[in-house]
Design a protein around this motif. Structure first.
Motif, PDB file in Angstrom:
ATOM      1  N   ASN A 397       0.695  -1.351   0.599  1.00  0.00           N
ATOM      2  CA  ASN A 397       0.147   0.312   0.238  1.00  0.00           C
ATOM      3  C   ASN A 397       0.995   1.405   0.196  1.00  0.00           C
ATOM      4  N   ASN A 398       2.231   1.191  -0.661  1.00  0.00           N
ATOM      5  CA  ASN A 398       2.859   2.098  -0.676  1.00  0.00           C
ATOM      6  C   ASN A 398       4.022   2.410  -1.866  1.00  0.00           C
ATOM      7  N   PHE A 399       4.534   3.830  -2.241  1.00  0.00           N
ATOM      8  CA  PHE A 399       5.159   3.710  -3.699  1.00  0.00           C
ATOM      9  C   PHE A 399       6.437   2.930  -2.509  1.00  0.00           C
ATOM     10  N   ALA A 400       7.398   2.963  -3.640  1.00  0.00           N
ATOM     11  CA  ALA A 400       9.010   3.070  -3.209  1.00  0.00           C
ATOM     12  C   ALA A 400       9.439   3.942  -3.632  1.00  0.00           C
ATOM     13  N   VAL A 401      10.800   4.243  -2.547  1.00  0.00           N
ATOM     14  CA  VAL A 401      11.275   4.989  -2.392  1.00  0.00           C
ATOM     15  C   VAL A 401      12.998   5.236  -2.779  1.00  0.00           C
TER      16      VAL A 401
END
Length: 817
Positions: A397-401
């Motif tokens: 539920n997150n984008f890559a960083v």
């Protein structure tokens, strides 16, 4: 060569004509014995055969092509006594037989045991709103429904495919997940009025259902822990005392193959033992990538009627879905702009070896026994089981960083989950009903006790891989903090190395995922036990044109965390829940009503019992509703309408506190309020013309919160306007007799999501169908989303949106015998 073929064709045609001339015809008219008015929709059949018909608006029927012989001609109709006449048919004879039917004095059973015989879009009686057989017109609360006839005409297979026919109900996601009057419902639903909490990821199969119905608003005074917006009840098909058999085969878009059957009738001569068997199978892809599914349903049912005072019913349902878990469509992150079309609606995240297998089974037993002429004992028991076996590659539920901690809007942070889980529900309800008169007042008193239990046994477990690898590549850290980048393993570009490789939304790769290369954490599923004891009383009072409903329930909740473990912890809560309603007959056709009800939902033991993790202590969720409206019957009650105005208030909602130090920390939002108007129209204006329609206006917003920025914000997936219609017309005479057409559509306005600024656009979708019925055959072609409108039925965030299906079709051939 052409001449012999022509002669053979003529010979067969002559044989057919000769055969038809040898057959007989039974026709006649059926009237009400008291008024002399013609009776429509009466079932007329020749006992122990497939010959039958239904009376038209003039009360007339016709049964053609009957073999010569001796028969018993039988009539059945709700509200009228069953009648039969012995007849004898000669070759080529047209026999006229008329009936004058008496209204029945038999009371409807208090527990829904005997099957519904009607074959129309309408349903006149419900048990869900009062636990007794009550005419919907006399219920002081909105109850909407979809009958099996609508389900069949729309070729629906899951509950998610029919909610568009019910006012105020909207899909929240692609799961068994809905918004009712602006409030998201939890896992608590009803089966035959008995509460269960089971699977969530796949909407239930509906081939064995008589109808899907929704009691609007809190129903805690009847069923304990229920949601404020409303409660869905799935009513299973019950045995009939007449032979009905049908088989159906379908195929269509997305490589769909489907077969269903429905058999019912008496098992002995005195019709004291009845049976029903529903079977269903479906194999299909979907418009979503990697989402093939196989569904199976087996549903036998028996009813035993040893005498006119005792009725017993037994249901067993097994259903299973084998496929993959669809986590929705991800789109590019907000830093790249909000573009719902940045990925196609078919786009899904996962790997080829993912699987999600769900099994559901439930057994229900119901009995009603008349102790005296005015006292009945009623009892029902449900045992429900759920099993899940899951392997999935999904987002976190997150984008890559990157190394600076900045989101990469075209790459998803990933995780894997391997989970096995079982849960069981027990629900026992028993009550006495007493009919009595005090002066001019007529009472139906009800007093009862409920026991409801859910357990998750020892043996469930999950294995998870997520996060970023540590600097020594010997483990993982769940989240990346650029201020402590020395703690992480970095690639040649200075970016943290994920435990599970990121998923590239621009260049997706679907392979067989090798989970053995990941650092995983295996965690047992904590065994739990939740149970409640409820004691309730209710009185339905009638006086002339006025009806009152007064109910009161005392509920005791007990919830165990780490059940039967050393760290076992029990949380107890209780509530006194009232309900009041009034109905007044303005005219013989129209009833006005008003109601006040309260709702109560305890916080879970896991939440309350772990203040070091979640915070607290937290108060239980409470709700209350004021509703008033009018219910009408038109065209001799062939068309019914329900208009409702309501206000619902819910307090003490738990939400994430968005704490950087503790991502699990919760806080209570305060208050949410929904105000709205609903209209439902359903009926059969003519025997060959059926319609249903619905419209809902709903305004649900946050009215109290410690975070002042949230006050006035509209709740997630709660559209302000939504509605739909469906109409079917069948040509009743002439060369085109048996051909039918249907047209429908539904619309939803824009909705918010959990991501600020991400809005789901409104949409309007149209459907159509063509039918042809000849003798016992029915051929149908359904066309859904005929204008191929791209739309989203629900969603959570940029990472999980749920698009609706593009243009598709389904062909069906059915035979009744």
């Amino acid at each position: 060569m052409k001449i012999p073929i022509l002669l053979l064709t003529l010979l067969l045609l002559c044989q057919h004509i000769s055969y038809a001339q040898d057959n007989a015809v039974v026709r006649g008219k059926i009237l009400d014995a008291q008024s002399g008015n013609p009776l429509e929709a009466v079932n007329v059949g020749l006992s122990n055969t497939a010959y039958g018909a239904t009376t038209d608006a003039q009360g007339e029927f016709r049964i053609s092509n009957v073999d010569p012989g001796n028969y018993k001609l039988v009539t059945t109709s709700v509200g009228y006594e069953k009648n039969a006449k012995e007849i004898s048919l000669a070759a080529g004879q047209t026999l006229e037989v008329n009936f004058n039917l008496q209204t029945t004095s038999t009371q409807l059973q208090e527990v829904e045991i005997i099957g519904r015989k009607e074959t129309s879009y309408q349903n006149e009686v419900s048990f869900v709103a009062s636990k007794t057989a009550t005419a919907l017109k006399d219920v002081p609360q909105a109850v909407s429904y979809v009958t099996k006839e609508v389900i069949q005409d729309q070729q629906a297979f899951r509950t998610s495919e029919v909610v568009k026919n019910i006012s105020g109900v909207n899909q929240f996601s692609g799961y068994d997940d809905f918004t009712l009057r602006g409030f998201r419902i939890g896992s608590n639903q009803l089966i035959n009025g008995l509460r269960v909490s089971g699977g969530f990821w796949n909407a239930p199969l509906i081939s064995n259902l008589e109808r899907v119905e929704v009691i609007k608003g809190p129903a805690s005074a009847l069923f304990g822990n229920t949601d404020p917006g409303g409660t869905i009840n799935r009513v299973t098909k019950k045995p009939l005392d007449e032979d009905r058999k049908s088989v159906s085969f379908s195929t269509g878009s997305f490589q769909t193959f489907r077969a269903t059957s429905d058999f019912t009738g008496p098992m002995n001569e005195d019709e004291s033992l009845l049976y029903r068997l529903n079977l269903a199978y479906q194999s299909s892809e979907t418009f979503r990538d990697l989402q093939d599914k196989t569904d199976i349903l087996v549903a036998p049912s028996l009813s035993f009627l040893p005498n006119d005072k005792t009725r017993v019913n037994f249901d067993f349902v097994y259903s299973a879905t084998f496929g993959k878990l669809d986590r929705g469509q991800p789109i590019f992150g907000a830093t790249a702009g909000t573009d719902l079309n940045s990925t196609p609606i078919s786009f899904a995240i996962g790997q080829a070896n993912d699987f999600h297998n769900e099994k559901n089974f439930y057994l229900t037993t119901s009995v009603t026994h008349e102790l005296t002429n005015n006292i009945s004992l009623n009892a029902s028991y449900l045992k429900y089981g759920y099993e899940e076996d899951l392997l999935e590659h999904r987002t976190s539920n997150n984008f890559a960083v990157n190394g600076e901690g900045e989101q990469i809007p075209t790459q998803m942070e990933m995780q894997t989950i391997r989970r096995e889980l079982k849960s069981y529900n027990d629900n026992l309800t028993t009550y006495l009903t007493l009919d009595l008169t005090t002066g001019e007042l007529r009472h139906k008193l009800l007093a009862g006790y409920d026991f409801i239990q859910q357990t998750v046994p020892i043996g469930g477990a999950s294995e998870n891989a997520r996060g970023y690898r540590n600097a020594s590549n010997t483990g993982v850290i769940n989240t990346y903090n650029p201020e402590n980048r020395d703690l992480y393993l970095l690639d040649e570009n200075g970016n943290p190395v994920p435990n599970v490789p990121h998923f590239d939304l621009v260049n997706p790769s679907y392979t067989i995922g090798n989970t053995s290369n990941y650092f995983t954490t295996s965690t047992p599923v904590a065994p739990t036990r939740y149970y409640s004891n409820g004691i309730y009383v209710q009185d339905q009072i009638s006086w002339r044109k006025l009806q009152l409903l007064v109910g009161l329930r005392q509920e005791f909740y007990s919830d165990y965390l780490n059940y039967k473990q050393n760290a076992e912890e029990e949380v107890e809560q209780q509530a006194l829940i009232p309900r009041f309603g009034i109905v007044y007959s303005l005219t013989p056709q129209v009833n006005a009503y008003a109601t006040y009800v309260e709702g109560f939902q305890p916080q879970s033991a896991g939440t309350i019992g772990s203040p070091e993790i979640f915070g607290g202590p937290f108060d239980p969720l409470t709700s209350q509703m004021i509703e008033f409206g009018a219910k009408g019957g038109w065209f001799a009650d062939r068309l019914t309408t329900n208009l409702a105005f309501y206000r619902i208030e819910q307090n003490n909602i738990l939400v994430n506190a968005n704490s950087a130090a503790n991502p699990d920390l919760l806080e209570q939002r305060g208050q949410e309020v929904a105000r709205g108007i609903e209209l439902d129209v359903i009926g059969n204006i003519l025997p060959n013309f059926s319609i249903l329609g619905n419209y809902a206006f709903n305004d649900t917003e946050i009215t109290e919160s410690d975070n002042e920025a949230l006050i006035g914000q509209v709740k997630e997936n709660a559209p302000k306007h939504q509605g739909g219609f469906w109409a079917r017309y069948t040509i009743g005479s002439g060369n085109l007799q048996g051909i039918g057409f249907a047209l429908g559509g539904n619309f939803v306005t824009e909705r918010t999501t959990f991501d600020a600024g991400l809005m789901l656009p409104g949409y309007t979708v149209f459907d159509a169908a063509v039918y042809y019925e000849v003798n016992k055959f029915k051929i149908a072609a359904n066309f859904n989303n005929v204008l191929d409108k791209t739309h989203w039925v629900g969603g959570y965030s940029y990472t999980r949106l749920y698009p609706g299906a593009p243009r598709n079709f389904m062909m069906n051939v059915a035979y009744t015998f």
